[in-house]
Scaffold this motif. Structure first.
Motif, PDB file in Angstrom:
ATOM      1  N   THR A  32       0.771  -1.278  -0.170  1.00 37.12           N
ATOM      2  CA  THR A  32       0.110   0.059  -0.103  1.00 37.12           C
ATOM      3  C   THR A  32       0.866   1.069   0.018  1.00 37.12           C
ATOM      4  N   GLU A  33       1.854   1.351   0.847  1.00 36.16           N
ATOM      5  CA  GLU A  33       2.710   2.521   0.932  1.00 36.16           C
ATOM      6  C   GLU A  33       3.736   2.829  -0.345  1.00 36.16           C
ATOM      7  N   GLN A  34       3.753   1.595  -1.130  1.00 33.39           N
ATOM      8  CA  GLN A  34       4.373   1.775  -2.307  1.00 33.39           C
ATOM      9  C   GLN A  34       3.549   2.835  -3.427  1.00 33.39           C
ATOM     10  N   TYR A  35       2.296   3.143  -3.083  1.00 32.27           N
ATOM     11  CA  TYR A  35       1.584   3.843  -3.745  1.00 32.27           C
ATOM     12  C   TYR A  35       0.868   5.034  -2.826  1.00 32.27           C
ATOM     13  N   PRO A  36       1.651   5.961  -2.501  1.00 29.17           N
ATOM     14  CA  PRO A  36       1.331   6.919  -1.447  1.00 29.17           C
ATOM     15  C   PRO A  36      -0.073   7.743  -1.727  1.00 29.17           C
ATOM     16  N   GLU A  37      -0.362   7.658  -2.872  1.00 32.12           N
ATOM     17  CA  GLU A  37      -1.667   8.363  -3.338  1.00 32.12           C
ATOM     18  C   GLU A  37      -2.833   7.777  -2.516  1.00 32.12           C
ATOM     19  N   LEU A  38      -2.752   6.449  -2.272  1.00 34.41           N
ATOM     20  CA  LEU A  38      -4.050   5.615  -1.527  1.00 34.41           C
ATOM     21  C   LEU A  38      -4.001   6.059  -0.101  1.00 34.41           C
ATOM     22  N   GLY A  39      -2.873   6.532   0.716  1.00 36.02           N
ATOM     23  CA  GLY A  39      -2.863   6.596   2.028  1.00 36.02           C
ATOM     24  C   GLY A  39      -2.912   5.125   2.715  1.00 36.02           C
ATOM     25  N   THR A  40      -3.272   5.242   4.045  1.00 37.69           N
ATOM     26  CA  THR A  40      -3.296   4.022   4.906  1.00 37.69           C
ATOM     27  C   THR A  40      -4.508   4.083   5.852  1.00 37.69           C
ATOM     28  N   GLY A  41      -5.207   5.170   5.801  1.00 35.46           N
ATOM     29  CA  GLY A  41      -6.272   5.318   6.885  1.00 35.46           C
ATOM     30  C   GLY A  41      -7.536   4.609   6.410  1.00 35.46           C
TER      31      GLY A  41
END
Length: 431
Positions: free
Chosen positions: A13-22
């Motif tokens: 997920t963090e490989q695509y920062p535009e997604l966020g993790t919230g």
């Protein structure tokens, strides 16, 4: 510790920062106004797969496709010039549905030389041109050349027929992009034995995609699909994918599993050992070209334990490949904010023996049970989401495709709203 290597960022997920993790808000699955926005922004403007060329094998072959989310019905037909075309399924005289049998909302297929309206017998050629008007002399200068069927953009990729209601949309190949290009050359054309399932599901269309875009639930929800010992082992092991990739608006997941035959035959049920088949398909790979050296887009991790790849082509088309040499498709056709029609098609190389046929049928009926477990669960999910007691939900790293799907849908809806607002302002200023 992870079972398989993750990106340097530490998570997919963090490989695509535009997604966020919230947490992700699921209001998009219960709000009728949001569903209406999806209809306008997505289903009337993106490329939609409606089937394969095998459905229209010869001149005059046709089938209809109901697109409730786009407020229309389509006719897909192969013309005399062998081209596959799509038209809105509406007569130009008084708007009657042109092609249907006993029930107007049911899809039909067949072969014909022309299309004739049931209401007043106006006729149209396979190219959509109006060829006959009943009592034409009673009309007031109607030019037949101006009243042909309304065409819909129709393009083909690897034998898959796509339509787009937006005449200004980008070409299909450009829309599908590199993710689809990496699959070109797979022997789709050899796999013409098809097992089909279709069901009306009481859930939002995105919720079913969510279910098939992650395998995190499989050891839990589907544990009775395996023997007791194997189920317990899988449950304790959990699930991690081999690889995830996002090429927005599309995405894919690559997974282990589906070994054919399994390393330990005792891990599967007796009927699977007898018929050499099961949920992951027939154990014996068909003897056709194109399976020994797979296209570069399959098994991108090049892992020896690879078993299956699932490609999510936005908005509602899943293409899933299995290592034993077959594939399946899923489609999710919205009919309301809380309902959709789910379609599944399993494609095999035609059986040459009774044992091969039985192996395919076992895979098909096992899949049906598998899908019913998901469908039942999703109807329960929809029934609770609509109460809005909980609105935001945490998603883990194995649910990256879910996070991506809801973001992409939101981006399309927002972009369309901005465009419509700008068009309104321009029209007001011009007026």
């Amino acid at each position: 510790m992870p079972h398989f290597t993750k990106p340097e960022t530490g998570s997919w997920t963090e490989q695509y920062p535009e997604l966020g993790t919230g947490p992700v808000n699921y209001e998009d699955s219960v709000d009728p106004a949001y569903y209406a926005a999806e209809q306008a922004a997505i289903f009337k403007r993106t490329w939609l797969n409606v089937g394969r060329v095998e459905l229209v094998p010869r001149t005059g072959s046709y089938f209809t496709k109901e697109l409730a989310a786009a407020d229309t019905s389509l006719i897909i037909v192969r013309g005399r010039d062998k081209e596959v075309r799509a038209f809105h399924n509406v007569c130009r005289h008084r708007g009657n549905k042109l092609v249907w049998n006993d029930f107007p909302r049911e899809e039909v297929k067949g072969t014909c030389r022309q299309f004739t309206c049931k209401y007043h017998a106006w006729r149209y050629g396979l190219d959509g041109e109006l060829t006959f008007i009943q009592q034409e002399e009673e009309f007031f200068g109607v030019e037949k050349s101006e009243y042909g069927l309304k065409a819909v953009r129709c393009e083909i990729w690897e034998g898959f027929i796509f339509v787009n209601l937006d005449p200004d949309a980008q070409p299909l190949a450009e829309y599908l992009g590199e993710m689809a290009k990496g699959l070109e050359g797979y022997p789709f054309h050899e796999m013409t034995e098809v097992f089909t399932y279709k069901a009306d599901i009481g859930s939002n269309w995105k919720l079913f995609i969510d279910a098939f875009a992650e395998f995190y639930h499989a050891p839990v929800l589907h544990q009775k699909q395996a023997t007791k010992d194997e189920s317990e082992k899988l449950l304790s092991y959990g699930f991690e994918a081999l690889h995830y990739e996002l090429r927005s608006p599309h995405a894919m997941i690559s997974s282990w599993g589906g070994m054919a035959p399994p390393k330990d035959p005792s891990m599967v049920k007796p009927i699977e050992r007898v018929l050499r088949s099961g949920l992951f398909g027939p154990w014996d790979k068909p003897a056709i070209e194109g399976l020994d050296k797979l296209p570069p887009g399959l098994n991108p991790a090049r892992h020896r334990s690879w078993g299956t790849d699932s490609f999510e082509f936005f908005p509602n088309f899943t293409l899933l490949f299995w290592a034993p040499g077959w594939y399946l498709t899923y489609h999710y056709w919205p009919t309301a904010v809380d309902r959709h029609t789910f379609e599944a098609n399993l494609y095999f190389v035609p059986a040459k023996t009774a044992s091969q046929r039985l192996a395919q049928e076992l895979a098909a009926v096992t899949f049906k049970e598998y899908a019913l477990q998901d469908a039942n669960t999703l109807e329960a999910t929809q029934s609770m989401l609509k109460g809005r007691v909980v609105t935001d939900f945490p998603l883990n790293d194995q649910e990256i495709l879910l996070r991506h799907l809801h973001k992409v849908v939101g981006d399309y809806v927002k972009k369309h709203a901005v465009t419509k607002h700008a068009e309104k302002e321009h029209a007001d200023a011009a007026g």
